[in-house]
Design a protein around this motif. Structure first.
Motif, PDB file in Angstrom:
ATOM      1  N   PHE A   1       1.977  20.080  -2.432  1.00 13.24           N
ATOM      2  CA  PHE A   1       1.138  20.569  -1.054  1.00 13.24           C
ATOM      3  C   PHE A   1       2.414  21.395  -0.460  1.00 13.24           C
ATOM      4  O   PHE A   1       3.494  21.835  -0.712  1.00 13.24           O
ATOM      5  N   VAL A   2       2.017  22.534   0.329  1.00 11.80           N
ATOM      6  CA  VAL A   2       2.273  23.400   0.681  1.00 11.80           C
ATOM      7  C   VAL A   2       2.607  23.728   2.525  1.00 11.80           C
ATOM      8  O   VAL A   2       1.583  23.524   3.294  1.00 11.80           O
ATOM      9  N   ARG A   3       3.602  24.072   2.592  1.00 12.72           N
ATOM     10  CA  ARG A   3       3.495  23.752   4.496  1.00 12.72           C
ATOM     11  C   ARG A   3       4.759  24.911   4.988  1.00 12.72           C
ATOM     12  O   ARG A   3       5.648  25.147   4.299  1.00 12.72           O
ATOM     13  N   GLU A   4       4.210  25.960   5.943  1.00 15.14           N
ATOM     14  CA  GLU A   4       5.831  27.008   7.137  1.00 15.14           C
ATOM     15  C   GLU A   4       6.670  25.012   6.900  1.00 15.14           C
ATOM     16  O   GLU A   4       6.043  25.024   8.395  1.00 15.14           O
ATOM     17  N   VAL A   5       7.963  25.147   7.098  1.00 11.78           N
ATOM     18  CA  VAL A   5       9.035  24.758   7.520  1.00 11.78           C
ATOM     19  C   VAL A   5      10.031  25.879   8.181  1.00 11.78           C
ATOM     20  O   VAL A   5      10.265  26.322   6.560  1.00 11.78           O
ATOM     21  N   ASP A   6       9.986  26.002   9.066  1.00 17.02           N
ATOM     22  CA  ASP A   6      11.028  26.622   9.879  1.00 17.02           C
ATOM     23  C   ASP A   6      11.720  28.429   9.496  1.00 17.02           C
ATOM     24  O   ASP A   6      12.283  28.620   9.007  1.00 17.02           O
ATOM     25  N   GLY A   7      10.016  28.866   9.382  1.00 15.26           N
ATOM     26  CA  GLY A   7       9.572  29.898   8.826  1.00 15.26           C
ATOM     27  C   GLY A   7       9.177  30.420   7.432  1.00 15.26           C
ATOM     28  O   GLY A   7       9.106  31.665   7.193  1.00 15.26           O
ATOM     29  N   ARG A   8      10.379  29.212   6.793  1.00 14.64           N
ATOM     30  CA  ARG A   8       9.881  29.476   5.349  1.00 14.64           C
ATOM     31  C   ARG A   8       8.224  28.384   4.611  1.00 14.64           C
ATOM     32  O   ARG A   8       8.236  27.160   5.062  1.00 14.64           O
ATOM     33  N   ASN A   9       7.951  29.240   3.991  1.00 19.32           N
ATOM     34  CA  ASN A   9       7.192  28.054   2.529  1.00 19.32           C
ATOM     35  C   ASN A   9       7.808  27.311   1.892  1.00 19.32           C
ATOM     36  O   ASN A   9       8.209  27.940   0.702  1.00 19.32           O
ATOM     37  N   ILE A  10       7.616  26.093   2.148  1.00 17.15           N
ATOM     38  CA  ILE A  10       7.814  25.110   1.038  1.00 17.15           C
ATOM     39  C   ILE A  10       6.612  24.242   0.733  1.00 17.15           C
ATOM     40  O   ILE A  10       5.394  24.249   0.827  1.00 17.15           O
ATOM     41  N   THR A  11       7.068  24.746  -1.268  1.00 16.17           N
ATOM     42  CA  THR A  11       6.199  24.143  -2.270  1.00 16.17           C
ATOM     43  C   THR A  11       6.475  22.615  -2.080  1.00 16.17           C
ATOM     44  O   THR A  11       7.869  22.739  -2.986  1.00 16.17           O
ATOM     45  N   ARG A  12       5.747  20.890  -2.442  1.00 19.86           N
ATOM     46  CA  ARG A  12       6.715  20.830  -3.614  1.00 19.86           C
ATOM     47  C   ARG A  12       5.643  19.933  -4.221  1.00 19.86           C
ATOM     48  O   ARG A  12       4.711  18.792  -3.412  1.00 19.86           O
TER      49      ARG A  12
ATOM     50  N   LEU B   1      11.059   8.845   1.756  1.00 25.38           N
ATOM     51  CA  LEU B   1      12.309   9.895   2.877  1.00 25.38           C
ATOM     52  C   LEU B   1      12.741   9.934   2.348  1.00 25.38           C
ATOM     53  O   LEU B   1      14.114   9.418   2.243  1.00 25.38           O
ATOM     54  N   VAL B   2      12.713  11.228   2.479  1.00 23.02           N
ATOM     55  CA  VAL B   2      14.209  12.253   1.981  1.00 23.02           C
ATOM     56  C   VAL B   2      14.629  12.875   3.342  1.00 23.02           C
ATOM     57  O   VAL B   2      13.916  13.535   3.721  1.00 23.02           O
ATOM     58  N   HIS B   3      15.507  11.289   3.930  1.00 18.82           N
ATOM     59  CA  HIS B   3      15.626  12.043   5.266  1.00 18.82           C
ATOM     60  C   HIS B   3      16.419  13.444   5.476  1.00 18.82           C
ATOM     61  O   HIS B   3      16.113  14.278   5.930  1.00 18.82           O
ATOM     62  N   GLU B   4      17.048  14.032   4.545  1.00 18.74           N
ATOM     63  CA  GLU B   4      17.627  15.166   4.799  1.00 18.74           C
ATOM     64  C   GLU B   4      16.502  16.735   4.335  1.00 18.74           C
ATOM     65  O   GLU B   4      17.154  18.122   4.313  1.00 18.74           O
ATOM     66  N   GLY B   5      15.640  15.937   3.622  1.00 23.06           N
ATOM     67  CA  GLY B   5      14.996  16.927   2.761  1.00 23.06           C
ATOM     68  C   GLY B   5      14.296  17.871   3.702  1.00 23.06           C
ATOM     69  O   GLY B   5      14.363  17.649   5.193  1.00 23.06           O
ATOM     70  N   ARG B   6      13.337  18.803   2.957  1.00 25.50           N
ATOM     71  CA  ARG B   6      12.348  19.812   4.656  1.00 25.50           C
ATOM     72  C   ARG B   6      11.057  19.182   4.288  1.00 25.50           C
ATOM     73  O   ARG B   6      10.466  18.954   5.421  1.00 25.50           O
ATOM     74  N   LEU B   7      10.337  19.092   3.232  1.00 25.47           N
ATOM     75  CA  LEU B   7       8.861  18.293   3.480  1.00 25.47           C
ATOM     76  C   LEU B   7       8.432  16.758   3.257  1.00 25.47           C
ATOM     77  O   LEU B   7       8.189  17.024   4.209  1.00 25.47           O
ATOM     78  N   SER B   8       9.550  15.910   2.968  1.00 24.06           N
ATOM     79  CA  SER B   8       9.210  15.063   3.016  1.00 24.06           C
ATOM     80  C   SER B   8       8.859  14.115   4.027  1.00 24.06           C
ATOM     81  O   SER B   8       8.095  13.913   4.640  1.00 24.06           O
ATOM     82  N   PRO B   9       9.627  14.854   5.028  1.00 23.06           N
ATOM     83  CA  PRO B   9       9.522  13.889   6.807  1.00 23.06           C
ATOM     84  C   PRO B   9       8.535  14.500   7.025  1.00 23.06           C
ATOM     85  O   PRO B   9       7.669  13.798   7.877  1.00 23.06           O
ATOM     86  N   VAL B  10       8.072  16.222   7.266  1.00 19.02           N
ATOM     87  CA  VAL B  10       6.934  16.296   8.010  1.00 19.02           C
ATOM     88  C   VAL B  10       5.143  15.338   7.270  1.00 19.02           C
ATOM     89  O   VAL B  10       4.421  15.201   7.981  1.00 19.02           O
ATOM     90  N   LEU B  11       5.682  15.378   5.913  1.00 19.23           N
ATOM     91  CA  LEU B  11       4.420  14.673   5.524  1.00 19.23           C
ATOM     92  C   LEU B  11       4.511  13.108   5.813  1.00 19.23           C
ATOM     93  O   LEU B  11       3.346  12.458   6.244  1.00 19.23           O
ATOM     94  N   PHE B  12       5.607  11.923   6.053  1.00 20.85           N
ATOM     95  CA  PHE B  12       5.529  11.041   7.035  1.00 20.85           C
ATOM     96  C   PHE B  12       5.249  11.235   8.584  1.00 20.85           C
ATOM     97  O   PHE B  12       5.164  10.156   9.111  1.00 20.85           O
ATOM     98  N   ALA B  13       5.863  12.586   8.754  1.00 22.14           N
ATOM     99  CA  ALA B  13       5.233  12.588  10.395  1.00 22.14           C
ATOM    100  C   ALA B  13       3.900  12.991  10.686  1.00 22.14           C
ATOM    101  O   ALA B  13       3.290  12.791  11.672  1.00 22.14           O
ATOM    102  N   MET B  14       2.521  13.023   9.554  1.00 21.03           N
ATOM    103  CA  MET B  14       1.724  13.811   9.164  1.00 21.03           C
ATOM    104  C   MET B  14       0.608  11.956   9.945  1.00 21.03           C
ATOM    105  O   MET B  14       1.040  10.741   9.428  1.00 21.03           O
ATOM    106  N   GLN B  15      -0.388  12.610  10.834  1.00 22.21           N
ATOM    107  CA  GLN B  15      -1.029  11.607  11.561  1.00 22.21           C
ATOM    108  C   GLN B  15      -2.722  11.406  10.756  1.00 22.21           C
ATOM    109  O   GLN B  15      -3.153  12.522   9.976  1.00 22.21           O
TER     110      GLN B  15
END
Ligand SMILES: Cc1cc2nc3c(=O)[nH]c(=O)nc-3n(C[C@H](O)[C@H](O)[C@H](O)COP(=O)(O)OP(=O)(O)OC[C@H]3O[C@@H](n4cnc5c(N)ncnc54)[C@H](O)[C@@H]3O)c2cc1C
Length: 229
Positions: free
Chosen positions: A38-49, A69-83
């Motif tokens: 999965f690829v998503r821009e987080v805080d201006g950077r493209n994150i791939t996981r 959920l990795v609380h301090e992680g960059r992408l997993s919180p975004v995935l957990f917030a997906m509707q």
């Protein structure tokens, strides 16, 4: 290519099962054990996981994932917030962590969401194979034994499949295996050196298990692994 979130449910606190589909594609082809990225821009950077596909390939454009959920992680919180009904950019399926020798006895060792590729491999292959297949699944607490009912049902219907759950922090009522997965892996293997061992989970467990297997004379080609970190 995008993945479209169809549904999700929590398997236990902070572990979620996701169902995605790939819009515009009739069918998604993958081998059990492969992953998508999965690829998503987080805080201006493209994150791939990468995320292991937890489902069995079928004739649809759907696939399932199991994430924690990795609380301090960059992408997993975004995935957990997906509707449901929203999309994320995706690459793949990719990877070579697949069943190598279907005719050979194999032991699968995982902790936590490391069970995801084994759910796909075992649900797909166990009913069709005769070689003995053992899944050792480790976690701290009993409610975190992911997909327990499915593996118990698989073991009940496939005589070649054995499911060994292991708890490191069991309640007094637990009368199954306890501690870490590594010693149970060694017990299952015994004096055998002619089987394949598949390892999946965080680096600490995978590295320790590999070292134990190498010490005992396992050929490295018989140790197949995927590290999540
Ligand atoms: C081939 C492959 C398949 C993977 N499949 C899955 C999967 O099916 N399910 C899944 O939950 N994760 C999976 N991962 C891990 C996943 O890609 C991410 O690393 C994870 O979601 C953390 O990303 P993040 O951006 O939230 O955290 P980051 O900002 O990258 O922070 C990384 C931190 O999270 C830790 N970490 C990484 N993965 C995990 C994890 N699963 N549990 C706890 N801590 C972790 C790392 O040790 C590190 O400290 C896989 C990794 C690989 C390489």
């Amino acid at each position: 290519m995008n993945a479209h979130l169809v549904s999700f449910h929590d398997l236990c606190p902070e572990v979620r099962h996701f169902v995605f589909e790939v819009p515009g594609v009739e069918r998604i082809d993958f081998q059990p054990g492969q992953f998508v990225s999965f690829v998503r821009e987080v805080d201006g950077r493209n994150i791939t996981r990468p995320y292991s596909i937890a489902s069995v390939p079928d004739s649809t454009n759907r696939f399932e994932l199991c994430l924690n959920l990795v609380h301090e992680g960059r992408l997993s919180p975004v995935l957990f917030a997906m509707q449901t009904g929203t999309d994320i950019e995706m690459k793949g399926p990719l990877g070579v962590f697949t069943l190598r020798h279907p005719e050979r006895e194999a032991v699968f060792v995982s902790t936590g969401t490391g069970v995801a590729p084994f759910r796909s491999m075992l649900l797909a292959h166990a009913p069709k194979l005769t070689a003995p297949l053992t899944l050792i699944l480790g976690t701290r607490y009993e409610p975190n034994l992911l997909y327990r009912a499915e593996f118990e049902a698989l073991a009940a219907r496939c005589p070649n499949f054995r499911f060994l759950p292991v708890l490191s922090r069991p309640e007094p009522t637990w009368n199954g295996l306890t501690g870490h997965v590594q010693p149970h892996m060694l017990d299952v293997i015994g004096e055998r050196r002619d089987l394949d061992v598949y390892l999946c989970g965080l680096k600490l467990m995978v590295d320790e298990a590999r070292a134990l297997l190498k010490e005992r004379g396992f050929d490295r080609k018989q140790i197949l692994f995927e590290k999540y970190d």
